[in-house]
Scaffold this active site. Structure first.
Site, PDB file in Angstrom:
ATOM      1  CG  MET A 236       6.231 -10.439   6.952  1.00 43.98           C
ATOM      2  SD  MET A 236       4.857 -10.463   8.106  1.00 43.98           S
ATOM      3  CE  MET A 236       3.466 -10.421   7.001  1.00 43.98           C
TER       4      MET A 236
ATOM      5  CG  LEU B 103      10.234 -13.631  -1.371  1.00 45.11           C
ATOM      6  CD1 LEU B 103      11.717 -13.720  -1.729  1.00 45.11           C
ATOM      7  CD2 LEU B 103       9.950 -12.364  -0.576  1.00 45.11           C
TER       8      LEU B 103
ATOM      9  CG  HIS C  74       8.142  -9.592  -1.942  1.00 47.10           C
ATOM     10  ND1 HIS C  74       7.127 -10.504  -2.070  1.00 47.10           N
ATOM     11  CD2 HIS C  74       7.931  -8.952  -0.769  1.00 47.10           C
ATOM     12  CE1 HIS C  74       6.345 -10.437  -1.001  1.00 47.10           C
ATOM     13  NE2 HIS C  74       6.800  -9.497  -0.203  1.00 47.10           N
TER      14      HIS C  74
ATOM     15  N   GLY D 234       7.268  -1.535  -0.211  1.00 46.38           N
ATOM     16  CA  GLY D 234       6.328  -1.400  -1.324  1.00 46.38           C
ATOM     17  C   GLY D 234       5.240  -0.378  -1.019  1.00 46.38           C
ATOM     18  CD  GLN D 235       2.671   4.370  -2.345  1.00 46.06           C
ATOM     19  OE1 GLN D 235       3.638   4.626  -1.610  1.00 46.06           O
ATOM     20  NE2 GLN D 235       1.510   5.005  -2.259  1.00 46.06           N
TER      21      GLN D 235
ATOM     22  CG  ASP E 299       1.975  -3.258   2.532  1.00 47.31           C
ATOM     23  OD1 ASP E 299       0.861  -3.676   2.854  1.00 47.31           O
ATOM     24  OD2 ASP E 299       2.832  -3.953   1.972  1.00 47.31           O
TER      25      ASP E 299
ATOM     26  CB  VAL F 289       4.579  -5.180  -8.965  1.00 43.70           C
ATOM     27  CG1 VAL F 289       4.635  -6.108 -10.170  1.00 43.70           C
ATOM     28  CG2 VAL F 289       5.893  -4.410  -8.831  1.00 43.70           C
TER      29      VAL F 289
ATOM     30  NE  ARG G 297      -2.644 -11.366   4.881  1.00 41.87           N
ATOM     31  CZ  ARG G 297      -1.791 -10.553   5.521  1.00 41.87           C
ATOM     32  NH1 ARG G 297      -1.278  -9.506   4.902  1.00 41.87           N
ATOM     33  NH2 ARG G 297      -1.457 -10.787   6.775  1.00 41.87           N
TER      34      ARG G 297
HETATM   35  O1  PAF Z   1       5.434  -5.626   4.600  1.00 41.55           O
HETATM   36  C1  PAF Z   1       5.816  -6.635   5.213  1.00 41.55           C
HETATM   37  O2  PAF Z   1       6.055  -7.704   4.627  1.00 41.55           O
HETATM   38  C2  PAF Z   1       5.993  -6.568   6.719  1.00 41.55           C
HETATM   39  O3  PAF Z   1       5.034  -5.752   7.300  1.00 41.55           O
HETATM   40  C3  PAF Z   1       7.399  -6.149   7.131  1.00 41.55           C
HETATM   41  C4  PAF Z   1       7.740  -4.742   6.684  1.00 41.55           C
HETATM   42  C5  PAF Z   1       8.422  -7.115   6.560  1.00 41.55           C
HETATM   43  C6  PAF Z   1       7.519  -6.185   8.662  1.00 41.55           C
HETATM   44  O4  PAF Z   1       7.266  -7.446   9.165  1.00 41.55           O
END
Ligand code: PAF
Length: 282
Positions: free
Chosen positions: A30, A33, A37, A147-148, A150, A176, A187
């Site tokens: 999203m 970065l 990322h 990413g782990q 999430d 990371v 965030r």
């Molecule tokens: O993890 C994220 O940034 C978002 O949930 C994703 C996987 C890009 C879906 O919008």
């Protein structure tokens, strides 16, 4: 040079022009970065011949009271970071390109999406699964990288891919962290200085449970008490959940068995909601 693709037809033309047999990796994001990322882009490079990132702040995964409007969108900086990371293409669609005005089809996973963040953010994983499946259909990658940090999102996407026979291999990238242990997150920029100072306590609570596990503790309730105790005296941290769960199904555990466990947490620091986790017994 990262080729910026803004429409589905541009994306399809780019995809169709790839050399036959080229392995394509997708890193959905999203934007906003950070090094987490970029580590996924680098991981994708090691698996694939071509790497495409996507940046789309997906409204479907935000609740009405959540931070969609203020979500950071530093797009020029993001593109520069993708260029520096050697990413071949970026899919950067407008909202209308992704969702037709009368869009009425959604993807709902009904097990691993239910607890933890799923219980606290109704509709969140429906939004994630829907947009991720659309991105898979549009880019047709061989591999996709998440990413782990999430961990529940990874579990939902892996389940969706398995259940719907989506021809893509999901690869999880390691969390990371900043030098003081705070997990990198788009965030984190919301944190006020005093909140940023206490935020590393989240990881410290996971490390305390990890140390107890290494010392032989297997009782989930005791591990939870040890971890929560690290946060208990900090009024600036409002814990939403801090739980010991099965790593794949995310079912609650009484005791940690041979398969280890995932400890996952979510907490508010002021208005900023952060998540973190640690896998034990890997
Ligand atoms: O993890 C994220 O940034 C978002 O949930 C994703 C996987 C890009 C879906 O919008």
């Amino acid at each position: 040079m990262t080729k910026v693709l803004r429409t589905i037809s541009e994306l399809r033309a780019w995809r169709n022009g790839l050399p036959a047999g080229a392995r394509l990796g997708l890193v959905p994001t999203m934007g906003a970065l950070h090094a987490g990322h970029i580590s996924l882009m680098e991981l994708a490079r090691t698996h694939c011949d071509m790497v495409i990132a996507s940046i789309f702040v997906n409204p479907l995964q935000f609740g009405p009271q959540e931070d969609l409007a203020r979500y950071p969108r530093p797009i020029e900086k993001d593109i520069a970071m993708l260029e520096a990371a050697g990413v071949d293409a970026l899919f950067l669609p407008e909202h209308t390109e992704v969702y037709p005005p009368d869009n009425s089809t959604y993807v709902v996973e009904e097990a691993v999406s239910l607890p933890l963040c799923g219980a606290l953010r109704p509709g969140h994983f429906r939004g994630v699964a829907t947009v991720v499946l659309k991105l898979f259909n549009l880019t047709q990658p061989h591999f996709a990288f998440f990413g782990q940090k999430d961990a529940q999102q990874c579990a939902v996407i892996e389940r969706m891919v398995r259940d719907l026979n989506v021809p893509v291999e999901i690869v999880r990238g390691a969390i990371v962290r900043e030098e003081d242990g705070l997990a990198m997150s788009s965030r984190n920029v919301y944190l006020e200085p005093v909140q940023r100072l206490i935020a590393p306590l989240l990881y410290q609570s996971l490390l305390a449970a990890s140390a107890a596990y290494e010392a032989g503790e297997r009782d989930a309730g005791k591990l939870e008490a040890i971890g929560r105790a690290v946060l208990a005296d900090e009024p600036g941290i409002n814990v939403q959940y801090w739980e010991v769960r099965d790593r794949r199904s995310l079912a609650p555990l009484q005791a940690v068995g041979a398969d280890g466990c995932l400890i996952a947490l979510a907490a508010y620091l002021g208005k900023t909601r952060l998540i973190d986790n640690i896998a034990l017994g890997t």
